[in-house]
Scaffold this motif. Structure first.
Motif, PDB file in Angstrom:
ATOM      1  N   LYS A 124      32.560  29.570  39.795  1.00  0.00           N
ATOM      2  CA  LYS A 124      33.376  30.154  39.277  1.00  0.00           C
ATOM      3  C   LYS A 124      32.628  30.819  38.032  1.00  0.00           C
TER       4      LYS A 124
ATOM      5  N   MET B 191      42.398  32.258  33.962  1.00  0.00           N
ATOM      6  CA  MET B 191      41.499  33.172  34.633  1.00  0.00           C
ATOM      7  C   MET B 191      41.345  34.617  33.921  1.00  0.00           C
TER       8      MET B 191
ATOM      9  N   ALA C  88      36.714  33.384  40.292  1.00  0.00           N
ATOM     10  CA  ALA C  88      36.236  32.882  41.849  1.00  0.00           C
ATOM     11  C   ALA C  88      35.131  33.799  42.531  1.00  0.00           C
TER      12      ALA C  88
END
Length: 279
Positions: free
Chosen positions: A89, A1, A94
């Motif tokens: 996403k 991420m 998120a």
């Protein structure tokens, strides 16, 4: 991420959302709006709309931004009060798109100004969804896109906590007293589940009363106890006493009685604290 989306990226995405027919404006909410987010926090984005919302166009935009697997719901797809949206996403982060019908938000605001509120049945909200959360979300949010200026004007009005709503939430402490009485009726049966349910609702009613008395918006059950405990003038050791209440909930009638007694004292102290804050 990757890290959290930048402000510039959020503004760019919000501008694209407002090109979808029905979307009035876009608001950043949650921990990101409060400046309390971490790189792992979801980004909550409110899409304020007036029906009809062009879900097909919005879905196409979601796929263009978040990839071909991205899906958005129709209005009402997540229930009557959470409404709908999409869990996306974007750039590896998120992002939750959450629908808010602006007409309904304004109707709720009118009720807030009259001192009217209710907790509504909604999945994921054991106390119930507080309708005044619609106003609180907008008051606490950061406008990302507002082509007509309407959303910002409404948000500015909602930043002043309605005095009649404060009075109504404090008056709502009658229910906490009632819950103490009905919880006691389950003690001899050792009905820990029923007692726990009563005490959970009691604590929620107290947390909302304290926020109302302080003129602070409380829009989420998660973290409500900690938020109430942090209010200036809150009852002493509010959070710790709540933990003590639930730590005593088991099938033993002696323990259940002790839990209810602790909760009853907390209700009394909450009423006193509210009275002091509203003087």
């Amino acid at each position: 991420m990757t890290g959290a989306l930048t402000d510039d990226r959020l503004a760019e995405l919000a501008a694209r959302m407002t090109e979808v027919p029905g979307v009035i404006g876009v608001v950043l909410g949650g921990s990101r709006a409060r400046g309390a987010h971490t790189p792992e926090s979801d980004t909550d984005v409110g899409l304020y709309y007036r029906a009809p919302l062009d879900v097909d166009r919005l879905g196409a935009l979601a796929k263009a931004i978040a990839g071909p697997a991205a899906v958005v719901t129709a209005p009402g797809g997540w229930g009557p009060w959470v409404d709908g949206g999409g869990w996306l996403k974007i750039d590896g982060h998120a992002v939750d798109w959450i629908y808010r019908d602006l007409g309904r938000v304004l109707s709720v605001w009118a009720d807030c100004e009259r001192g009217r509120y209710a907790f509504h049945q909604q999945a994921g909200h054991p106390l119930g969804f507080p309708d005044f959360a619609y106003a609180g979300e907008l008051a606490l949010g950061r406008v990302l896109a507002d082509p007509t200026g309407e959303l910002g004007e409404v948000r500015d009005r909602m930043r002043a906590y309605p005095p009649k709503l404060a009075e109504a939430l404090v008056a709502g402490l009658w229910e906490a007293d009632f819950l103490v009485a009905v919880a006691r009726k389950a003690v001899t049966r050792g009905d820990s589940a029923y007692v726990a349910g009563c005490l959970f609702r009691l604590v929620g009613v107290c947390a909302h009363a304290l926020h109302g008395a302080a003129g602070r918006w409380l829009i989420n059950e998660k973290g409500a106890v900690a938020a109430a405990a942090a209010l200036p003038g809150a009852p002493e050791r509010f959070r710790q006493r709540v933990d003590e209440v639930f730590g005593q909930v088991d099938g033993d009638p002696v323990h259940l009685t002790a839990a209810i007694d602790t909760a009853a004292d907390l209700v009394i102290d909450t009423a006193d604290a509210c009275a002091m804050m509203m003087r």
